[in-house]
Write an enzyme that holds these catalytic residues in place. Structure first.
Site, PDB file in Angstrom:
ATOM      1  N   GLY A   1       0.972  -1.290  -0.095  1.00  0.00           N
ATOM      2  CA  GLY A   1       0.108   0.107   0.024  1.00  0.00           C
ATOM      3  C   GLY A   1       0.755   1.178   0.056  1.00  0.00           C
ATOM      4  N   LYS A   2       2.097   1.413  -0.399  1.00  0.00           N
ATOM      5  CA  LYS A   2       2.928   2.295  -0.266  1.00  0.00           C
ATOM      6  C   LYS A   2       2.488   3.387  -1.433  1.00  0.00           C
ATOM      7  CE  LYS A   2       6.678   0.297  -1.497  1.00  0.00           C
ATOM      8  NZ  LYS A   2       6.117  -1.280  -1.715  1.00  0.00           N
TER       9      LYS A   2
ATOM     10  N   GLU B   1       8.111   7.682  -2.820  1.00  0.00           N
ATOM     11  CA  GLU B   1       7.914   6.170  -2.618  1.00  0.00           C
ATOM     12  C   GLU B   1       9.007   5.193  -2.823  1.00  0.00           C
ATOM     13  OE1 GLU B   1       4.651   4.329  -5.116  1.00  0.00           O
ATOM     14  OE2 GLU B   1       5.312   2.331  -4.131  1.00  0.00           O
ATOM     15  N   GLY B   2       9.136   4.333  -1.781  1.00  0.00           N
ATOM     16  CA  GLY B   2      10.186   3.644  -1.983  1.00  0.00           C
ATOM     17  C   GLY B   2      10.073   2.239  -3.080  1.00  0.00           C
ATOM     18  N   VAL B   3      10.910   1.497  -3.046  1.00  0.00           N
ATOM     19  CA  VAL B   3      10.827   0.369  -3.922  1.00  0.00           C
ATOM     20  C   VAL B   3      10.494  -0.991  -2.862  1.00  0.00           C
ATOM     21  CG1 VAL B   3      11.788  -0.851  -5.677  1.00  0.00           C
ATOM     22  CG2 VAL B   3      12.411   1.567  -5.362  1.00  0.00           C
TER      23      VAL B   3
ATOM     24  N   LYS C   1       9.310   8.537  -7.502  1.00  0.00           N
ATOM     25  CA  LYS C   1       9.572   7.015  -7.175  1.00  0.00           C
ATOM     26  C   LYS C   1      10.908   7.017  -7.906  1.00  0.00           C
ATOM     27  CE  LYS C   1       8.178   2.631  -7.186  1.00  0.00           C
ATOM     28  NZ  LYS C   1       7.612   1.946  -6.177  1.00  0.00           N
TER      29      LYS C   1
HETATM   30  N1  LIG Z   1      -6.392   0.482   1.878  1.00  0.00           N
HETATM   31  C1  LIG Z   1      -6.666   0.005   0.621  1.00  0.00           C
HETATM   32  N2  LIG Z   1      -7.986  -0.097   0.064  1.00  0.00           N
HETATM   33  C2  LIG Z   1      -8.092  -0.637  -1.150  1.00  0.00           C
HETATM   34  N3  LIG Z   1      -6.965  -1.149  -1.711  1.00  0.00           N
HETATM   35  C3  LIG Z   1      -5.648  -1.031  -1.342  1.00  0.00           C
HETATM   36  C4  LIG Z   1      -5.521  -0.295  -0.014  1.00  0.00           C
HETATM   37  N4  LIG Z   1      -4.046  -0.406   0.076  1.00  0.00           N
HETATM   38  C5  LIG Z   1      -3.657  -0.976  -1.033  1.00  0.00           C
HETATM   39  N5  LIG Z   1      -4.719  -1.343  -1.867  1.00  0.00           N
HETATM   40  C6  LIG Z   1      -4.498  -1.972  -3.286  1.00  0.00           C
HETATM   41  O1  LIG Z   1      -3.356  -2.899  -3.072  1.00  0.00           O
HETATM   42  C7  LIG Z   1      -2.483  -2.990  -4.161  1.00  0.00           C
HETATM   43  C8  LIG Z   1      -1.122  -2.727  -3.899  1.00  0.00           C
HETATM   44  O2  LIG Z   1      -1.016  -1.434  -3.251  1.00  0.00           O
HETATM   45  P1  LIG Z   1      -0.029  -0.518  -3.699  1.00  0.00           P
HETATM   46  O3  LIG Z   1       0.172  -0.367  -5.113  1.00  0.00           O
HETATM   47  O4  LIG Z   1      -0.083   0.676  -2.949  1.00  0.00           O
HETATM   48  O5  LIG Z   1       1.247  -1.212  -3.021  1.00  0.00           O
HETATM   49  P2  LIG Z   1       2.882  -0.763  -3.019  1.00  0.00           P
HETATM   50  O6  LIG Z   1       3.439  -1.177  -1.679  1.00  0.00           O
HETATM   51  O7  LIG Z   1       3.216   0.279  -3.373  1.00  0.00           O
HETATM   52  O8  LIG Z   1       3.609  -1.807  -4.078  1.00  0.00           O
HETATM   53  P3  LIG Z   1       4.832  -1.908  -4.958  1.00  0.00           P
HETATM   54  O9  LIG Z   1       5.774  -2.626  -4.118  1.00  0.00           O
HETATM   55  O10 LIG Z   1       4.441  -2.593  -6.097  1.00  0.00           O
HETATM   56  O11 LIG Z   1       5.169  -0.505  -5.062  1.00  0.00           O
HETATM   57  C9  LIG Z   1      -3.041  -2.026  -5.208  1.00  0.00           C
HETATM   58  O12 LIG Z   1      -4.052  -2.665  -6.139  1.00  0.00           O
HETATM   59  C10 LIG Z   1      -3.896  -0.970  -4.479  1.00  0.00           C
HETATM   60  O13 LIG Z   1      -4.890  -0.402  -4.916  1.00  0.00           O
HETATM   61 MG   LIG Z   2       3.978   1.033  -5.304  1.00  0.00          MG
END
Ligand SMILES: Nc1ncnc2c1ncn2[C@@H]1O[C@H](COP(=O)(O)OP(=O)(O)OP(=O)(O)O)[C@@H](O)[C@H]1O
Ligand SMILES: [Mg+2]
Length: 224
Positions: A16-17, A111-113, A39
């Site tokens: 969710g980042k 945003e990190g990785v 990013k």
């Molecule tokens: N609170 C939330 N409610 C609904 N969907 C969520 C929520 N948090 C995350 N998601 C969904 O979960 C998925 C992963 O979230 P996100 O892309 O933000 O993760 P990330 O940590 O950025 O991943 P990455 O490592 O690929 O950058 C996405 O489809 C996002 O929309």
């Molecule tokens: Mg991400």
């Protein structure tokens, strides 16, 4: 605002980042601040969905995309591993883009990785950017089972590197399952850094960033 920026990391990939970064960005923007998004590197496909969402959250034009995501690997791999086939990462290019992004706004959301120990090269990890850029860090953690272990490991590793931790944000709460219903209390007792949330799981957030921003405002994060 007390700081010039925030680095958003997580206990894992897909935690969710991006969503949290987008929510904080939109909230600060709606309050009239000058916000940038960054990013440093993305992996997978030809265009970064993360970069696009961050660009939208900051209401920046499409043309800003290349500056938001200065380096991209096509394979969905940790950057160093992707580099085996696609060539070495250009850390100098990323650094230049970061400095430019920072100078172009009052507050930069980075945003990190993946998580904190993702290798960018064999001897340069995501944590090295946090140290180099001297940004306070927010750790996004999952709501369900497994989060205590991952959260403690991440906090301990960051503290060892003397990274300033803003707090831990519990994300994706559905309330289904006993682990979700007890984890925030457990994390608050176990961690010596603030624990925020939980932010609920809501499939509308991705399409309605103003709703996400409104809900994030209620979490009491110190930077917003
Ligand atoms: N609170 C939330 N409610 C609904 N969907 C969520 C929520 N948090 C995350 N998601 C969904 O979960 C998925 C992963 O979230 P996100 O892309 O933000 O993760 P990330 O940590 O950025 O991943 P990455 O490592 O690929 O950058 C996405 O489809 C996002 O929309
Ligand atoms: Mg991400």
């Amino acid at each position: 605002m007390k700081t010039k920026g925030l680095f958003i990391t997580g206990t894992d990939t897909g935690i969710g980042k991006t969503l949290v970064s987008a929510g904080i960005t939109r909230l600060l923007l709606n309050r009239g601040n000058s916000i940038g998004v960054f990013k440093p590197i993305a992996s997978g496909g030809t265009i970064s969905e993360d970069g696009k969402l961050l660009q939208m959250a900051a209401r920046l034009p499409h043309s800003a995309y290349r500056e938001i995501v200065p380096f991209h690997y096509r394979q969905p791999l940790a950057p160093w591993v992707a580099s085996w086939k696609e060539g070495k990462v250009d850390l100098a290019k990323i650094e230049k883009a970061f400095q430019k992004a920072k100078a172009s706004c009052d507050f930069l959301v980075v945003e990190g990785v993946g998580g904190i120990q993702v290798p960018i090269t064999q001897d340069f990890f995501v944590t090295d950017w946090m140290v180099k850029w001297k940004l306070p860090v927010l750790i996004v953690v999952r709501a369900g089972l497994g989060t205590i272990n991952h959260s403690l490991l991440t906090v301990e590793a960051l503290q060892r590197r003397k990274v300033k931790i803003v707090g831990v944000l519990v994300n994706g709460y559905t309330g289904k399952g006993i682990a979700e219903r007890t984890n925030v209390k457990a994390l608050k007792k176990l961690l010596k850094v603030p624990v925020y949330g939980p932010l609920k799981y809501n499939p509308c957030y991705r399409k309605d960033l103003d709703l996400l921003a409104k809900d994030m405002a209620k979490l009491g994060l110190p930077i917003i």
